[in-house]
Design a protein around this motif. Structure first.
Motif, short mmCIF file in Angstrom:
data_model
loop_
_atom_site.label_atom_id
_atom_site.label_comp_id
_atom_site.label_asym_id
_atom_site.label_seq_id
_atom_site.Cartn_x
_atom_site.Cartn_y
_atom_site.Cartn_z
N MET A 1 0.83 -1.18 0.00
CA MET A 1 0.00 0.00 0.00
C MET A 1 0.88 1.25 0.00
N GLN A 2 0.64 2.16 -0.96
CA GLN A 2 1.43 3.37 -1.08
C GLN A 2 0.76 4.50 -0.29
N THR A 3 1.54 5.15 0.53
CA THR A 3 0.99 6.28 1.28
C THR A 3 1.32 7.56 0.53
N ASN A 4 0.38 8.47 0.53
CA ASN A 4 0.57 9.74 -0.14
C ASN A 4 1.18 10.72 0.85
N GLN A 5 2.45 11.01 0.67
CA GLN A 5 3.13 11.94 1.56
C GLN A 5 2.84 13.36 1.11
N THR A 6 2.62 14.23 2.06
CA THR A 6 2.37 15.63 1.74
C THR A 6 3.46 16.49 2.34
#
Length: 96
Positions: A1-6
């Motif tokens: 699962m890829q996390t969307n870094q901000t």
């Protein structure tokens, strides 16, 4: 699962511009953050600004006037001596 870094960014903008644009964003159903994200996504997708960035005619005229004033404030070469005349003749920026 890829996390969307901000990443949080901070910019300094004139208060009246913020108020004016926030009113428009609100009418469009956008937050300030969403509007800026849209802008950044468009730049990333196209590789360029999503609008033309150019000087206005007034800005160009102001720059030309500033250049003319700077030119007028340059010291006049001494044309009474052969050396002074030679310097003037070789200076491509002297146009008087």
């Amino acid at each position: 699962m890829q996390t969307n870094q901000t990443q949080q960014i901070q910019v300094t903008v004139d208060r009246s511009l913020v108020a004016e644009t926030n009113a428009i964003f609100e009418q469009l159903g956008l937050s300030q953050s969403a509007a800026i994200t849209l802008f950044l996504k468009k730049v990333a997708a196209t590789g360029r600004m999503p609008f033309d960035v150019a000087l206005t005619e007034r800005q160009k005229a102001t720059l030309n006037l500033q250049a003319a004033i700077a030119q007028a404030n340059r010291p006049v070469n001494d044309l009474e001596t052969p050396a002074g005349y030679q310097r003037w003749e070789e200076d491509v920026h002297d146009d008087y």
